[in-house]
Design an enzyme around this catalytic site. Structure first.
Site, PDB file in Angstrom:
ATOM      1  N   TYR A 161      -1.153   2.037   9.950  1.00 54.26           N
ATOM      2  CA  TYR A 161       0.171   1.930  10.565  1.00 54.26           C
ATOM      3  C   TYR A 161       0.174   2.006  12.091  1.00 54.26           C
ATOM      4  O   TYR A 161       1.239   1.903  12.715  1.00 54.26           O
ATOM      5  CB  TYR A 161       1.087   3.022   9.995  1.00 54.26           C
ATOM      6  N   ASN A 208      12.912  -2.149   7.650  1.00 58.26           N
ATOM      7  CA  ASN A 208      11.628  -1.747   7.089  1.00 58.26           C
ATOM      8  C   ASN A 208      11.956  -0.632   6.104  1.00 58.26           C
ATOM      9  O   ASN A 208      12.144   0.527   6.495  1.00 58.26           O
ATOM     10  CB  ASN A 208      10.668  -1.242   8.166  1.00 58.26           C
ATOM     11  N   HIS A 241       9.703  -1.890  -2.531  1.00 64.35           N
ATOM     12  CA  HIS A 241       9.079  -2.341  -3.777  1.00 64.35           C
ATOM     13  C   HIS A 241       9.781  -1.816  -5.020  1.00 64.35           C
ATOM     14  O   HIS A 241       9.348  -2.097  -6.140  1.00 64.35           O
ATOM     15  CB  HIS A 241       7.610  -1.890  -3.789  1.00 64.35           C
ATOM     16  N   ASP A 270      21.033  -4.857  -3.505  1.00 67.93           N
ATOM     17  CA  ASP A 270      22.457  -5.140  -3.736  1.00 67.93           C
ATOM     18  C   ASP A 270      23.269  -4.882  -2.473  1.00 67.93           C
ATOM     19  O   ASP A 270      24.159  -5.664  -2.116  1.00 67.93           O
ATOM     20  CB  ASP A 270      22.999  -4.282  -4.886  1.00 67.93           C
ATOM     21  N   HIS A 294       7.509  -5.200   8.059  1.00 66.87           N
ATOM     22  CA  HIS A 294       6.535  -4.170   7.670  1.00 66.87           C
ATOM     23  C   HIS A 294       5.449  -4.106   8.724  1.00 66.87           C
ATOM     24  O   HIS A 294       5.010  -5.151   9.241  1.00 66.87           O
ATOM     25  CB  HIS A 294       5.899  -4.484   6.315  1.00 66.87           C
ATOM     26  N   SER A 312       2.335  -3.011   8.176  1.00 69.95           N
ATOM     27  CA  SER A 312       1.094  -3.475   7.557  1.00 69.95           C
ATOM     28  C   SER A 312       1.332  -4.803   6.842  1.00 69.95           C
ATOM     29  O   SER A 312       2.478  -5.185   6.578  1.00 69.95           O
ATOM     30  CB  SER A 312       0.594  -2.427   6.558  1.00 69.95           C
ATOM     31  N   ARG A 320       2.487  -3.440  -3.880  1.00 68.62           N
ATOM     32  CA  ARG A 320       3.199  -3.686  -2.608  1.00 68.62           C
ATOM     33  C   ARG A 320       3.487  -5.165  -2.393  1.00 68.62           C
ATOM     34  O   ARG A 320       4.122  -5.548  -1.413  1.00 68.62           O
ATOM     35  CB  ARG A 320       2.380  -3.166  -1.424  1.00 68.62           C
TER      36      ARG A 320
HETATM   37  O1  CA2 Z   1       3.820  -1.442   6.329  1.00 64.65           O
HETATM   38  C1  CA2 Z   1       4.953  -0.959   6.286  1.00 64.65           C
HETATM   39  O2  CA2 Z   1       5.716  -0.935   7.254  1.00 64.65           O
HETATM   40  C2  CA2 Z   1       5.436  -0.289   4.980  1.00 64.65           C
HETATM   41  O3  CA2 Z   1       6.835  -0.530   4.857  1.00 64.65           O
HETATM   42  C3  CA2 Z   1       5.178   1.192   5.138  1.00 64.65           C
HETATM   43  C4  CA2 Z   1       5.507   2.000   3.870  1.00 64.65           C
HETATM   44  C5  CA2 Z   1       4.827   1.371   2.656  1.00 64.65           C
HETATM   45  O4  CA2 Z   1       5.238   2.057   1.471  1.00 64.65           O
HETATM   46  C6  CA2 Z   1       5.149  -0.099   2.508  1.00 64.65           C
HETATM   47  O5  CA2 Z   1       4.444  -0.615   1.394  1.00 64.65           O
HETATM   48  C7  CA2 Z   1       4.742  -0.862   3.756  1.00 64.65           C
HETATM   49  C8  CA2 Z   1       5.023   3.439   4.006  1.00 64.65           C
HETATM   50  C9  CA2 Z   1       5.483   4.140   5.220  1.00 64.65           C
HETATM   51  C10 CA2 Z   1       4.765   5.459   5.291  1.00 64.65           C
HETATM   52  O6  CA2 Z   1       4.405   5.700   6.601  1.00 64.65           O
HETATM   53  C11 CA2 Z   1       3.555   6.708   6.839  1.00 64.65           C
HETATM   54  C12 CA2 Z   1       3.138   6.826   8.142  1.00 64.65           C
HETATM   55  C13 CA2 Z   1       2.258   7.836   8.479  1.00 64.65           C
HETATM   56  C14 CA2 Z   1       1.805   8.718   7.515  1.00 64.65           C
HETATM   57  C15 CA2 Z   1       2.215   8.589   6.208  1.00 64.65           C
HETATM   58  C16 CA2 Z   1       3.108   7.587   5.870  1.00 64.65           C
END
Ligand code: CA2
Length: 149
Positions: free
Chosen positions: A24, A75, A81, A88, A101, A103, A112
């Protein structure tokens, strides 16, 4: 009057910069907000930037955007997911929705790969880290300019 864009961030994005920088990045959500705010100002866009760990709060934020905002950048984190309810709500919004996103969700686990949010979005941006928010603002700026031409 400046166009208003809501930028909504879902669960756990408040932890950005603290863990998993290889996925991230090292920027915090506050850093992302500052860059988005600066870039939006340069485009004549006013932003309302929010984060919540609660599905209902995000749905309320989408309702709040109705009649106020020209566009939503979302985001939704893990709710991307899973949440038909957020889909809605987004479908009840008349303006432009852009999914972001950090990632590249398509290079990650199978679960995902599907996004409910995508079904309400004009387009999705993933894999460019925090720059995705800037790309989304540019896309919205172009869409709004073309609509008013
Ligand atoms: O890539 C992205 O922006 C996501 O939306 C991030 C979500 C993930 O569930 C999606 O599949 C993709 C997760 C965000 C969690 O972010 C964290 C950041 C630092 C430490 C732990 C979690």
């Amino acid at each position: 009057m400046a166009a208003s864009v809501f930028i909504l961030n879902g669960p756990n994005l408040n932890l950005l910069g603290e863990r998993e920088p290889e996925i991230y990045g090292r920027e915090t959500l506050a850093d992302i907000e500052t860059s988005a705010r600066d870039h939006a100002a340069s485009l004549g866009i006013e932003i309302n930037f929010r984060q919540s760990n609660h599905e209902g709060d995000l749905i309320d934020a989408v309702h709040d955007a109705r009649g106020k905002a020209a566009a939503i950048i979302v985001n939704a984190g893990g709710l991307t997911h899973t949440s038909v309810a957020l889909l809605d709500a987004l479908n009840s919004f008349d303006g432009t929705v852009v999914e972001v996103h950090l990632s590249n969700i398509h290079r990650r686990e199978q679960f995902r790969h599907h996004s409910y949010v995508a079904a309400a979005s004009v387009g999705s941006i993933c894999g460019f880290g925090s720059h995705g928010y800037i790309l989304a603002l540019d896309a919205i700026h172009t869409i709004l300019e073309r609509a008013s031409a």
